[in-house]
Scaffold this active site. Structure first.
Site, short mmCIF file in Angstrom:
data_model
loop_
_atom_site.label_atom_id
_atom_site.label_comp_id
_atom_site.label_asym_id
_atom_site.label_seq_id
_atom_site.Cartn_x
_atom_site.Cartn_y
_atom_site.Cartn_z
N HIS A 72 -3.14 -45.88 -17.07
CA HIS A 72 -3.24 -47.32 -17.26
C HIS A 72 -4.68 -47.78 -17.06
CE1 HIS A 72 1.25 -48.46 -16.46
NE2 HIS A 72 1.09 -47.58 -17.43
N TYR A 201 1.89 -58.04 -11.75
CA TYR A 201 2.03 -58.63 -10.41
C TYR A 201 2.15 -60.14 -10.63
CZ TYR A 201 0.27 -54.23 -8.35
OH TYR A 201 0.10 -52.93 -7.95
N PRO A 293 2.48 -52.83 0.39
CA PRO A 293 2.45 -52.10 -0.89
C PRO A 293 1.72 -52.81 -2.03
CG PRO A 293 4.63 -53.01 -0.49
CD PRO A 293 3.84 -53.25 0.75
N LYS A 297 -1.92 -48.87 -2.24
CA LYS A 297 -3.00 -48.08 -1.64
C LYS A 297 -2.54 -47.03 -0.63
CE LYS A 297 -6.28 -49.86 -3.93
NZ LYS A 297 -6.53 -49.07 -5.15
N TYR A 384 -8.87 -51.97 -7.36
CA TYR A 384 -7.58 -51.47 -7.82
C TYR A 384 -7.67 -50.01 -8.27
CZ TYR A 384 -2.82 -51.62 -9.48
OH TYR A 384 -1.47 -51.37 -9.63
C1 PHB Z 1 5.80 -48.90 -7.47
O1 PHB Z 1 5.82 -48.51 -8.65
O2 PHB Z 1 6.70 -48.60 -6.68
C2 PHB Z 1 4.67 -49.74 -7.03
C3 PHB Z 1 3.63 -50.02 -7.91
C4 PHB Z 1 2.58 -50.82 -7.52
C5 PHB Z 1 2.57 -51.35 -6.24
C6 PHB Z 1 3.59 -51.06 -5.35
C7 PHB Z 1 4.65 -50.26 -5.75
O3 PHB Z 1 1.54 -52.15 -5.87
#
Ligand code: PHB
Ligand code: APR
Length: 393
Positions: A72, A201, A293, A297, A384
């Site tokens: 990505h 997000y 989460p 990270k 990121y």
């Molecule tokens: C996930 O795919 O579980 C996941 C992805 C991004 C995040 C947290 C969890 O920031």
């Protein structure tokens, strides 16, 4: 029993360390509390920074990740009913992340380690690390109801937040920093195609939402929930309805729903233990720090710790050098604190904190600024995709 490096915990930290040491001819034994099936069944995040992906290739466990992982180069932020893409590759000289589940990664590490003759004792909980300030630290553990001991040159505490390594150190020798957030994440895993090619997000007045994935056919979605919520309160339909309410309309319309493979609630915490070295005991990964989460990270910090620790141990065995072991804690913590900061900031920016309307407007203003400014997008993108590992040699 005797070994060079005794490792507590067969999560990503412990396994990656064992692999990197093995490739340099350094022997280790891993002690793991749970069964192999339990460890390989755990569902966790799966966004790998480039630094981590490179380290996995170096550990010769990158082949399936490179075949099956999804690269990505961008990530989406949703707010005020619209979707904005941050082109990470553009703002970071072509860097990207790889979507590859921690579950798959753990399997690759275990298989490679066992195939190379590595030793992992499952269902063998460590009880304590003894005499870690001497040159013969010992791991005391239990197996089949019997007390056992491994005498080591070094002990690596890779046993996660609830492990015993950190707890073997007297409280006055360790400083703990902790913040618990006033909400959790309710997550669903389902065999449906992801709504978008990349992650989304979403900041919404009903609360945060995240659209993630494991593959082109398996999706992972989350919605912010209250701390006293319970999975039993949620039908699959209720989850999908809540998720869609929190996404921009054009995205919500595209969500494919399906039955859950798994549903769970995770709390959010920021935590750091300092230092990460006590004599010949070294902490790494979740044993030393936890991030919320948001930004994914946790796994990546485990990898950067192991990058520093493996180099320090290899320099000790191959060149009789102690300086990298001495620098381990400071080098690891410098990167840890930056990721703790980013995860805290991104969490604060995206979640609903009670009924604070001023805060909501400030979040939207900041998101508007961030996504509209080259400097803002660059700061986000750099963090990121992952801040660089320090030269450590
Ligand atoms: C996930 O795919 O579980 C996941 C992805 C991004 C995040 C947290 C969890 O920031
Ligand atoms: N004895 C032996 N093993 C133990 C003990 C103990 N007393 N206590 C805990 N363990 C094991 C756990 O069962 C687990 O398998 O240590 C392992 C720690 O693994 P993780 O929790 O996965 O931590 P880590 O390897 O540092 O990986 C960090 O994994 O937890 C996620 O979100 C986290 O992505 C991050 C990454």
């Amino acid at each position: 029993m005797r070994t060079q490096v005794g490792i507590i915990g067969a999560g990503p930290s412990g396994l990656l360390l064992a692999r990197l040491l093995h490739l340099q001819g350094i022997e280790s034994i891993i002690i793991e509390r749970q069964s192999k099936e339990y460890v390989l069944g755990r569902i966790r995040a799966g966004v790998l920074e480039q630094g981590m992906a490179n380290l996995l290739r170096q550990a010769q466990v990158g082949a399936r990740m490179d075949r099956e992982g999804l690269v990505h180069g961008g990530v989406n932020l949703a707010f005020n009913g619209r979707l904005t893409r941050i082109n990470m590759a553009h703002h970071t000289d072509g860097q990207s992340v790889i979507i590859y589940g921690q579950t798959e990664l753990t399997r690759d590490l275990v298989e490679a380690h066992l195939a190379a003759g590595g030793i992992i004792h499952y269902e063998a909980p460590a009880i304590a690390v003894a005499e870690y300030h001497t040159t013969q630290p010992r791991i005391i553990y239990e197996q089949n109801g019997q007390r056992q001991e491994i005498v080591c040159d070094f002990v690596a505490g890779c046993d996660g937040y609830h492990g015993v390594a950190r707890q073997s150190v007297p409280a006055d020798k360790i400083t703990l920093f902790e913040k618990i957030y006033p909400f959790g994440w309710l997550g669903i895993l389902s065999d449906v195609p992801p709504v978008n090619d990349e992650l989304i997000y979403a900041n919404h007045e009903r609360g945060f939402a995240l659209c993630s994935m494991r593959s082109h056919t398996r999706s992972r979605y989350y919605v912010q929930c209250s701390l006293d919520d319970d999975v039993a309160n949620w039908t699959d339909n209720a989850f999908w309805d809540e998720l869609r309410r929190r996404l921009p309309e054009e995205v919500a319309e595209q969500v494919t729903t399906g039955p859950r493979l798994e549903m769970s609630i995770a709390p959010l915490r920021s935590f750091v233990a300092e230092p990460m070295r006590f004599g010949n005991l070294f902490l790494a990964g979740d044993a030393a720090h936890i991030v919320p989460p948001t930004g994914a990270k946790g796994l990546n910090l485990a990898a950067s710790d192991i990058y520093y620790l493996s180099r320090a141990l290899i320099a000790h065995y191959q060149e009789k050098r102690a300086d990298l072991l001495d620098r381990y804690s400071d080098a690891a913590l410098r990167r840890v604190w930056k990721a703790i900061r980013f995860s805290w900031w991104f969490t604060s920016l995206m979640h609903r904190f009670g009924d604070d309307l001023l805060n909501q407007r400030l979040q939207v203003a900041e998101l508007d600024y961030l996504t509209g400014s080259v400097a803002g997008q660059t700061v986000f993108a750099e963090n990121y995709v992952g801040l660089p590992y320090e030269q450590f040699e």
